[in-house]
Design an enzyme around this catalytic site. Structure first.
Site, PDB file in Angstrom:
ATOM      1  N   GLY A 151       0.733  -1.270  -0.065  1.00 50.02           N
ATOM      2  CA  GLY A 151       0.003  -0.009  -0.033  1.00 50.02           C
ATOM      3  C   GLY A 151       0.751   1.389  -0.115  1.00 50.02           C
ATOM      4  O   GLY A 151       1.962   1.174  -0.176  1.00 50.02           O
ATOM      5  N   SER A 152       0.173   2.491   0.105  1.00 48.99           N
ATOM      6  CA  SER A 152       0.655   3.632  -0.172  1.00 48.99           C
ATOM      7  C   SER A 152       1.609   3.973   1.189  1.00 48.99           C
ATOM      8  O   SER A 152       2.922   4.574   1.080  1.00 48.99           O
ATOM      9  CB  SER A 152       0.163   4.709  -0.295  1.00 48.99           C
ATOM     10  OG  SER A 152      -1.065   4.903   0.752  1.00 48.99           O
ATOM     11  N   THR A 153       1.185   3.747   2.242  1.00 48.43           N
ATOM     12  CA  THR A 153       2.064   3.865   3.626  1.00 48.43           C
ATOM     13  C   THR A 153       3.137   2.941   3.535  1.00 48.43           C
ATOM     14  O   THR A 153       4.509   3.207   3.994  1.00 48.43           O
ATOM     15  CB  THR A 153       1.217   3.443   5.045  1.00 48.43           C
ATOM     16  OG1 THR A 153      -0.416   3.991   4.641  1.00 48.43           O
ATOM     17  CG2 THR A 153       1.615   4.063   6.179  1.00 48.43           C
TER      18      THR A 153
ATOM     19  N   ALA B 202      -3.007  -0.254   7.066  1.00 51.96           N
ATOM     20  CA  ALA B 202      -4.624  -0.770   7.366  1.00 51.96           C
ATOM     21  C   ALA B 202      -5.355   0.290   6.825  1.00 51.96           C
ATOM     22  O   ALA B 202      -5.139   1.424   6.494  1.00 51.96           O
ATOM     23  CB  ALA B 202      -4.767  -0.811   8.751  1.00 51.96           C
TER      24      ALA B 202
ATOM     25  N   GLY C 103      -6.953  -4.752   3.211  1.00 49.83           N
ATOM     26  CA  GLY C 103      -7.199  -5.479   1.669  1.00 49.83           C
ATOM     27  C   GLY C 103      -7.584  -4.325   1.118  1.00 49.83           C
ATOM     28  O   GLY C 103      -8.138  -4.989  -0.216  1.00 49.83           O
TER      29      GLY C 103
ATOM     30  N   GLU D 164      -0.809 -10.808   3.155  1.00 53.03           N
ATOM     31  CA  GLU D 164      -0.659  -9.907   4.410  1.00 53.03           C
ATOM     32  C   GLU D 164      -1.077 -10.731   5.670  1.00 53.03           C
ATOM     33  O   GLU D 164      -0.400 -10.825   6.529  1.00 53.03           O
ATOM     34  CB  GLU D 164      -1.441  -8.501   4.453  1.00 53.03           C
ATOM     35  CG  GLU D 164      -0.961  -7.960   3.210  1.00 53.03           C
ATOM     36  CD  GLU D 164      -1.913  -6.642   3.035  1.00 53.03           C
ATOM     37  OE1 GLU D 164      -1.494  -5.847   2.439  1.00 53.03           O
ATOM     38  OE2 GLU D 164      -3.097  -6.638   3.121  1.00 53.03           O
TER      39      GLU D 164
HETATM   40  C1  5RP Z   1      -3.365  -3.606   1.000  1.00 47.15           C
HETATM   41  C2  5RP Z   1      -3.732  -3.073   2.391  1.00 47.15           C
HETATM   42  C3  5RP Z   1      -3.237  -1.517   2.911  1.00 47.15           C
HETATM   43  O1  5RP Z   1      -2.391  -1.739   3.922  1.00 47.15           O
HETATM   44  C4  5RP Z   1      -4.500  -0.856   3.094  1.00 47.15           C
HETATM   45  O2  5RP Z   1      -5.445  -0.815   2.109  1.00 47.15           O
HETATM   46  C5  5RP Z   1      -4.108   0.488   3.482  1.00 47.15           C
HETATM   47  O3  5RP Z   1      -3.380   0.938   2.326  1.00 47.15           O
HETATM   48  P1  5RP Z   1      -2.883   2.607   2.317  1.00 47.15           P
HETATM   49  O4  5RP Z   1      -1.458   2.473   3.109  1.00 47.15           O
HETATM   50  O5  5RP Z   1      -2.603   2.884   0.875  1.00 47.15           O
HETATM   51  O6  5RP Z   1      -3.792   3.412   2.917  1.00 47.15           O
HETATM   52  O7  5RP Z   1      -4.500  -3.747   3.491  1.00 47.15           O
HETATM   53  O8  5RP Z   1      -4.102  -4.863   0.764  1.00 47.15           O
END
Ligand code: 5RP
Length: 221
Positions: free
Chosen positions: A29-31, A83, A95, A103
């Protein structure tokens, strides 16, 4: 400070949890992309990584970080992942990026699960974010009908195939008062591979980026 800056702040704070010479579990994900950027600055201190998606694997490799198959590894000391929502018990919905199954596997193996997020992700009750459920393609309609019986409104995530070759239903309209019970109930539907509730194995630490710096949240009993 915008949400991405808060994510970045939490991601860099996670470096404190990385053990020397260990294998680091890396989410998606982006984080997590910010976390991989941070991890690259201490790559000489770690043995390598295990990754929850093709996308994260590519980013790790681009930095020259070795990525192991999980079956080659005896121990994952720390798993770092984002998350979509967390409650105060650090039970999560994950997800949004479609990588929930891998994950959940790495989270199960890891000694410590460090969740990184911006402050908007902390909620009192899980369920405002639609709950992703990965299903075997031929079971999609059956699983959707079973989910409707549980009170959810499943929406097929069109055009998305997971790294495991499956499809995703995003379940709207759930107030998740008993996350462990719902996680188990969804797991019991034939055709479900994984659901995005991380309640049986919650995070151990939540690092929340906010206007006032990174907050460290531990599970409330
Ligand atoms: C990917 C995930 C990510 O951790 C979740 O969607 C958070 O994403 P982001 O860091 O882009 O806000 O579960 O399957």
């Amino acid at each position: 400070m915008n949400a991405d800056e808060m994510k970045k702040q939490a991601a860099w704070a996670a470096l404190e949890y990385i053990t020397t010479d260990g294998v680091v579990g890396v989410g998606t994900g982006s984080t997590v992309n910010h976390f991989i950027d941070a991890l690259a600055t201490i790559k000489h201190r770690i043995e390598g990584a295990v990754s929850s998606s093709h996308a994260s694997t590519q980013r790790l490799k681009d930095y020259g970080i070795e990525v192991f198959d999980l079956n080659q590894v005896n121990e994952v000391a720390v798993y770092v992942d984002g998350a979509d929502e967390s409650n105060h018990a650090l039970q999560l919905i994950k997800g949004g990026g479609g990588a929930l199954t891998r994950e959940k596997i790495i989270a199960a193996v890891a000694d410590k699960f460090v969740c990184i997020a911006d402050s908007s992700k902390l909620v009192d009750v899980l369920g405002k974010f639609p709950l992703p459920v990965e299903v075997i393609p031929m079971s999609r309609s059956y699983v959707a009908r079973e989910i409707v019986k549980l009170g959810g409104q499943p929406v097929y995530r069109e055009g998305v195939i997971t790294d495991n070759g499956n499809v995703i239903l995003d379940v709207h309209g759930l107030d998740i008062m008993e996350p462990i019970k719902l996680e188990k109930t969804l797991n019991d539907i034939v055709g479900v591979v994984t659901n995005g509730l991380f309640a049986m194995r919650p995070a151990d630490v939540l690092l929340l980026g906010s206007e006032n710096g990174t907050q460290t949240v531990l599970a409330s009993k």
